[in-house]
Design a protein around this motif. Structure first.
Motif, PDB file in Angstrom:
ATOM      1  N   ARG A  25       0.836  -1.187   0.000  1.00 25.39           N
ATOM      2  CA  ARG A  25       0.000   0.000   0.000  1.00 25.39           C
ATOM      3  C   ARG A  25       0.873   1.239   0.000  1.00 25.39           C
ATOM      4  NH1 ARG A  25      -0.377   3.150   4.180  1.00 25.39           N
ATOM      5  NH2 ARG A  25       0.209   2.474   6.251  1.00 25.39           N
ATOM      6  N   LYS A  26       0.331   2.315  -0.553  1.00 23.87           N
ATOM      7  CA  LYS A  26       1.039   3.580  -0.521  1.00 23.87           C
ATOM      8  C   LYS A  26       0.777   4.261   0.806  1.00 23.87           C
ATOM      9  CE  LYS A  26       1.403   3.882  -5.400  1.00 23.87           C
ATOM     10  NZ  LYS A  26       1.481   4.732  -6.583  1.00 23.87           N
ATOM     11  N   GLY A  27       1.572   5.282   1.096  1.00 22.36           N
ATOM     12  CA  GLY A  27       1.450   5.928   2.403  1.00 22.36           C
ATOM     13  C   GLY A  27       0.224   6.825   2.506  1.00 22.36           C
ATOM     14  N   SER A  28      -0.120   7.165   3.719  1.00 21.31           N
ATOM     15  CA  SER A  28      -1.220   8.098   3.990  1.00 21.31           C
ATOM     16  C   SER A  28      -0.645   9.468   4.333  1.00 21.31           C
ATOM     17  CB  SER A  28      -2.060   7.629   5.175  1.00 21.31           C
ATOM     18  OG  SER A  28      -2.673   6.413   4.904  1.00 21.31           O
ATOM     19  N   LEU A  29      -1.449  10.474   4.044  1.00 15.27           N
ATOM     20  CA  LEU A  29      -1.048  11.854   4.323  1.00 15.27           C
ATOM     21  C   LEU A  29      -1.864  12.370   5.507  1.00 15.27           C
ATOM     22  CD1 LEU A  29       0.825  13.911   2.962  1.00 15.27           C
ATOM     23  CD2 LEU A  29      -1.083  14.590   1.500  1.00 15.27           C
ATOM     24  N   PHE A  30      -1.169  12.898   6.503  1.00 20.30           N
ATOM     25  CA  PHE A  30      -1.829  13.496   7.666  1.00 20.30           C
ATOM     26  C   PHE A  30      -1.512  14.987   7.678  1.00 20.30           C
ATOM     27  CE2 PHE A  30      -1.158   9.076   8.602  1.00 20.30           C
ATOM     28  CZ  PHE A  30      -2.320   8.687   9.264  1.00 20.30           C
ATOM     29  N   ARG A 111       5.140  13.102  -2.976  1.00 23.89           N
ATOM     30  CA  ARG A 111       4.825  11.957  -3.824  1.00 23.89           C
ATOM     31  C   ARG A 111       5.810  10.816  -3.587  1.00 23.89           C
ATOM     32  NH1 ARG A 111       1.071   9.591  -4.506  1.00 23.89           N
ATOM     33  NH2 ARG A 111      -0.087  11.478  -4.934  1.00 23.89           N
ATOM     34  N   ARG A 112       7.099  11.170  -3.480  1.00 26.29           N
ATOM     35  CA  ARG A 112       8.146  10.164  -3.254  1.00 26.29           C
ATOM     36  C   ARG A 112       7.914   9.393  -1.952  1.00 26.29           C
ATOM     37  NH1 ARG A 112      12.872  13.593  -4.303  1.00 26.29           N
ATOM     38  NH2 ARG A 112      12.911  13.519  -6.559  1.00 26.29           N
ATOM     39  N   HIS A 113       7.591  10.131  -0.900  1.00 22.85           N
ATOM     40  CA  HIS A 113       7.331   9.492   0.397  1.00 22.85           C
ATOM     41  C   HIS A 113       6.151   8.530   0.307  1.00 22.85           C
ATOM     42  CE1 HIS A 113       9.893  12.315   2.635  1.00 22.85           C
ATOM     43  NE2 HIS A 113       9.808  11.438   3.587  1.00 22.85           N
ATOM     44  N   LEU A 114       5.057   9.042  -0.253  1.00 25.60           N
ATOM     45  CA  LEU A 114       3.840   8.223  -0.279  1.00 25.60           C
ATOM     46  C   LEU A 114       4.026   7.012  -1.190  1.00 25.60           C
ATOM     47  CD1 LEU A 114       1.058  10.983  -0.331  1.00 25.60           C
ATOM     48  CD2 LEU A 114       2.047   9.793   1.623  1.00 25.60           C
ATOM     49  N   ASP A 115       4.710   7.215  -2.323  1.00 19.57           N
ATOM     50  CA  ASP A 115       4.937   6.096  -3.242  1.00 19.57           C
ATOM     51  C   ASP A 115       5.804   5.024  -2.602  1.00 19.57           C
ATOM     52  OD1 ASP A 115       3.362   7.215  -5.132  1.00 19.57           O
ATOM     53  OD2 ASP A 115       4.980   7.844  -6.486  1.00 19.57           O
ATOM     54  N   ALA A 116       6.689   5.449  -1.689  1.00 22.77           N
ATOM     55  CA  ALA A 116       7.553   4.472  -1.011  1.00 22.77           C
ATOM     56  C   ALA A 116       6.803   3.786   0.141  1.00 22.77           C
ATOM     57  CB  ALA A 116       8.807   5.162  -0.491  1.00 22.77           C
ATOM     58  N   GLY A 117       5.521   4.125   0.312  1.00 22.64           N
ATOM     59  CA  GLY A 117       4.719   3.463   1.341  1.00 22.64           C
ATOM     60  C   GLY A 117       4.905   4.058   2.725  1.00 22.64           C
ATOM     61  N   ARG A 118       5.516   5.245   2.785  1.00 24.39           N
ATOM     62  CA  ARG A 118       5.709   5.859   4.105  1.00 24.39           C
ATOM     63  C   ARG A 118       4.598   6.874   4.357  1.00 24.39           C
ATOM     64  NH1 ARG A 118      11.210   6.080   2.139  1.00 24.39           N
ATOM     65  NH2 ARG A 118      11.100   8.338   1.941  1.00 24.39           N
ATOM     66  N   ASP A 119       4.103   6.899   5.592  1.00 19.23           N
ATOM     67  CA  ASP A 119       3.087   7.880   5.967  1.00 19.23           C
ATOM     68  C   ASP A 119       3.783   9.207   6.262  1.00 19.23           C
ATOM     69  OD1 ASP A 119       1.154   5.941   5.735  1.00 19.23           O
ATOM     70  OD2 ASP A 119       1.085   5.490   7.869  1.00 19.23           O
ATOM     71  N   LEU A 120       3.094  10.299   5.939  1.00 20.53           N
ATOM     72  CA  LEU A 120       3.726  11.614   6.044  1.00 20.53           C
ATOM     73  C   LEU A 120       2.807  12.587   6.782  1.00 20.53           C
ATOM     74  CD1 LEU A 120       6.331  13.005   4.959  1.00 20.53           C
ATOM     75  CD2 LEU A 120       4.953  13.824   3.041  1.00 20.53           C
ATOM     76  N   VAL A 121       3.401  13.376   7.694  1.00 14.14           N
ATOM     77  CA  VAL A 121       2.635  14.415   8.403  1.00 14.14           C
ATOM     78  C   VAL A 121       3.057  15.784   7.884  1.00 14.14           C
ATOM     79  CG1 VAL A 121       1.961  15.361  10.645  1.00 14.14           C
ATOM     80  CG2 VAL A 121       2.807  13.024  10.509  1.00 14.14           C
ATOM     81  N   LEU A 122       2.096  16.570   7.471  1.00 17.47           N
ATOM     82  CA  LEU A 122       2.351  17.962   7.114  1.00 17.47           C
ATOM     83  C   LEU A 122       1.884  18.820   8.286  1.00 17.47           C
ATOM     84  CD1 LEU A 122       0.763  18.153   3.510  1.00 17.47           C
ATOM     85  CD2 LEU A 122       3.010  17.264   4.164  1.00 17.47           C
ATOM     86  N   VAL A 123       2.789  19.646   8.813  1.00 18.15           N
ATOM     87  CA  VAL A 123       2.391  20.566   9.892  1.00 18.15           C
ATOM     88  C   VAL A 123       2.239  21.934   9.231  1.00 18.15           C
ATOM     89  CG1 VAL A 123       2.979  21.500  12.172  1.00 18.15           C
ATOM     90  CG2 VAL A 123       3.665  19.185  11.559  1.00 18.15           C
ATOM     91  N   ILE A 124       1.013  22.240   8.842  1.00 20.89           N
ATOM     92  CA  ILE A 124       0.787  23.423   7.996  1.00 20.89           C
ATOM     93  C   ILE A 124      -0.414  24.225   8.497  1.00 20.89           C
ATOM     94  CG2 ILE A 124       1.858  22.372   5.970  1.00 20.89           C
ATOM     95  CD1 ILE A 124      -0.894  21.797   4.864  1.00 20.89           C
TER      96      ILE A 124
END
Ligand code: ADP
Ligand code: 5GP
Length: 231
Positions: A25-30, A111-124
């Motif tokens: 699975r690809k990663g999720s974006l938080f 995109r690179r993070h999510l494609d590698a299956g890693r979940d990513l948090v944006l603090v925005i």
């Protein structure tokens, strides 16, 4: 704000490498937003080492580094001109002017993070979060609130790195009053009172998202198929 979390299902016979089901699975974006001074950066930095496979996005900003901040660590620090050129060629997934400086999230890094299956948090901030919400797929939105206006003001005053004048402090508190009105646009709300309790709540949100039907459903269905075929 909701998560898309694209998945691609490998046949079980391929051997997988991503768990017994062979599902990659690809990663999720938080997306984490909160009024300045609430503690969102502190919370997410504490959360990251507690959740394997979760990383924090590094934004680009035209803001000059504060004492102790290093290029490529807290942010990619760039000039306003360079920021505007990057923005104009579509390098940012989202961007915003916050307190007179420009901030943006790299589209390609995300995109690179999510494609590698890693979940990513944006603090925005809330402006960036609403741009992410409009994208295909969106994200899981988490809004962090201070326990009270008095605590928010005390945290802003105590954060000595800002060296805020009284007027700047008032501006941030006025901005906070507008930002909290966006609460209902998010999927989760947590109150940053005791830091450890709040980090634990964030950890549970990430784990719940990982177990959601949207994310874990394809792996579950592959197992269901295998059980069916074995019968
Ligand atoms: P933000 O990123 O939301 O602007 P910070 O993470 O910089 O906020 O935190 C603002 C200040 O509040 C910092 O001095 C931080 O150490 C402090 N802080 C954060 N969370 C808590 C908490 N739960 N209890 C007490 N102080 C906190
Ligand atoms: P600071 O300069 O204090 O690190 O951040 C100021 C504000 O900008 C915070 O609300 C922070 O969350 C927000 N911010 C940081 N990076 C980004 C980004 O890439 N995009 C948007 N929209 N806001 C950001």
């Amino acid at each position: 704000m909701r998560s898309f979390t694209a998945v691609s299902v490998k046949p079980l016979s391929s051997g997988g490498g991503n768990g017994a089901s062979g599902v990659q699975r690809k990663g999720s974006l938080f997306v984490v937003s909160a009024p300045s001074g609430t503690g969102k950066t502190t919370l997410v930095k504490t959360l990251i080492p507690r959740v394997p496979g979760l990383e924090m996005s590094r934004s680009y900003t035209s803001r000059p580094p504060r004492p102790g901040e290093r290029d490529g660590v807290e942010y990619h620090f760039i000039s306003r001109d360079r920021f505007e050129s990057m923005r104009d060629v579509g390098a940012f997934l989202e961007w915003a002017d916050v307190f007179g400086c420009l901030y943006g999230t790299s589209a390609i890094d995300t995109r690179r993070h999510l494609d590698a299956g890693r979940d990513l948090v944006l603090v925005i901030d809330v402006q960036g979060a609403s741009q992410i919400r409009r994208l295909d797929g969106g994200a899981v939105g988490i809004f962090v609130l201070p326990p009270s206006p008095a605590v928010l003001e005390a945290r802003l005053r105590q954060r000595s790195r800002d060296h805020l004048t009284e007027e700047e402090l008032r501006r941030r508190l006025a901005m906070a009053r507008r930002e909290v009105e966006r609460l209902a646009d998010y999927d989760y709300v947590v109150v940053n009172d005791a830091i450890d309790d709040c980090v634990e709540q964030l950890r549970c949100i990430v784990l719940a998202e990982r177990a959601s039907m949207r994310v874990a459903g394809p792996a579950g269905k592959a197992i269901v198929r295998a059980i069916r075929d074995a019968g």
